[in-house]
Design a protein around this motif. Structure first.
Motif, PDB file in Angstrom:
ATOM      1  N   PHE A 101      42.359  31.331  40.561  1.00 36.16           N
ATOM      2  CA  PHE A 101      42.638  32.412  39.608  1.00 36.16           C
ATOM      3  C   PHE A 101      44.279  33.350  40.272  1.00 36.16           C
ATOM      4  O   PHE A 101      45.001  34.493  39.274  1.00 36.16           O
ATOM      5  CB  PHE A 101      41.841  33.450  38.969  1.00 36.16           C
ATOM      6  N   LEU A 115      45.019  34.931  32.033  1.00 36.74           N
ATOM      7  CA  LEU A 115      44.094  34.276  33.240  1.00 36.74           C
ATOM      8  C   LEU A 115      44.299  35.008  34.541  1.00 36.74           C
ATOM      9  O   LEU A 115      43.834  34.879  35.517  1.00 36.74           O
ATOM     10  CB  LEU A 115      44.974  33.076  33.745  1.00 36.74           C
ATOM     11  N   TYR A 246      41.409  28.599  32.276  1.00 37.48           N
ATOM     12  CA  TYR A 246      42.220  28.196  33.597  1.00 37.48           C
ATOM     13  C   TYR A 246      41.602  26.782  33.426  1.00 37.48           C
ATOM     14  O   TYR A 246      42.419  25.844  33.818  1.00 37.48           O
ATOM     15  CB  TYR A 246      41.030  28.362  34.447  1.00 37.48           C
ATOM     16  N   SER A 249      45.362  25.235  32.195  1.00 33.77           N
ATOM     17  CA  SER A 249      45.877  25.782  33.714  1.00 33.77           C
ATOM     18  C   SER A 249      45.851  24.144  34.741  1.00 33.77           C
ATOM     19  O   SER A 249      46.877  23.863  35.627  1.00 33.77           O
ATOM     20  CB  SER A 249      46.012  26.499  34.461  1.00 33.77           C
TER      21      SER A 249
END
Length: 257
Positions: A101, A115, A246, A249
């Motif tokens: 993260f 995020l 997430y 990503s």
């Protein structure tokens, strides 16, 4: 020492350098918070200078010396977020050298800011200090992790801090009690500071005594308000959104490889 404790020592007001230049010297509440600060985190100590620092600064000063108000403003400003429990998936990855993260050059910050911001919102820096550490506090249920890091090494290898990087876990109740105790002790010391200044009425230095007493009371009320967030938190983060970003990503990173 195996717990979490914020330690401080205020300077006597007659040892504090006034602001300004003669004949326009002055002291106010912020200036009167000048003192030493160090934090016990288990067996380590934050804001404690190493032997390398003593050589670099040419000083035998052991602890951070600055206006404690700056630390309190930065630290207490995180409490609304710190009081909110984060998901276990996030909590477990804290304290690692790398975790999924952290910000990435591969991701557009504007799109993925949520995020990363959950971590930044619970973190404060020490930018007023040379090589000051970044310190974050992260709660999950009845536990909290304190994570800190400073990569400043004047000679390229030795940090100016005895504990440049680490992660300490303790009970959330202990953390809150320690913060409350620090706040109580700090304002007891500031009450004495204000009283001593009022009685001494130092010559050659302008001090608005009425304003000083007023600000001391207002500051205490504001810091206590911040502490209340640790026990009665109303902040609600959209964790589903965080984990959705997430997952997205990961797809973005795979595509860019």
């Amino acid at each position: 020492m195996n717990g979490f404790k914020i330690n401080f020592r205020l300077k006597d007001f007659d040892n504090i350098i006034p602001f300004g230049e003669k004949p326009n010297l002055s002291l106010h509440w912020f200036g009167l918070t000048d003192g030493l600060l160090w934090i016990d985190v288990g067996t380590q100590t934050l804001y404690e200078y190493s032997d390398s620092a003593k050589k670099y600064f040419k000083s035998d000063q052991r602890y951070n010396e600055y206006y404690l108000s700056r630390f309190m403003e930065d630290f207490f400003a995180t409490f609304e977020q710190v009081g909110e429990s984060i998901p276990k998936e996030l909590y477990d990855c804290l304290g690692r050298d790398e975790h999924p993260f952290k910000e990435s050059d591969e991701l557009d910050f504007d799109e993925y800011c949520e995020l990363f911001e959950w971590r930044e919102d619970r973190t404060f820096d020490s930018a007023h200090l040379t090589g000051g550490p970044t310190i974050g506090c992260f709660r999950h249920g009845e536990s909290i992790k304190i994570v800190w890091e400073s990569d400043f090494a004047p000679d390229g290898k030795n940090s100016i801090w005895t504990a440049p990087k680490g992660c300490f876990e303790t009970s959330y109740d202990e953390f809150v009690l320690s913060v409350k105790k620090f706040c109580d002790e700090f304002f007891a010391a500031m009450n004495r500071q204000v009283e001593n200044v009022s009685n001494a009425k130092p010559k050659g230095v302008f001090i608005d005594l009425d304003l000083l007493a007023k600000e001391n009371a207002e500051r205490k009320a504001e810091f206590l308000r911040c502490i209340s967030f640790l026990e009665n938190n109303a902040s609600v983060t959209d964790w589903n959104k965080i984990f959705s970003l997430y997952a997205k990503s990961n797809e973005t990173k795979k595509y860019s490889e």
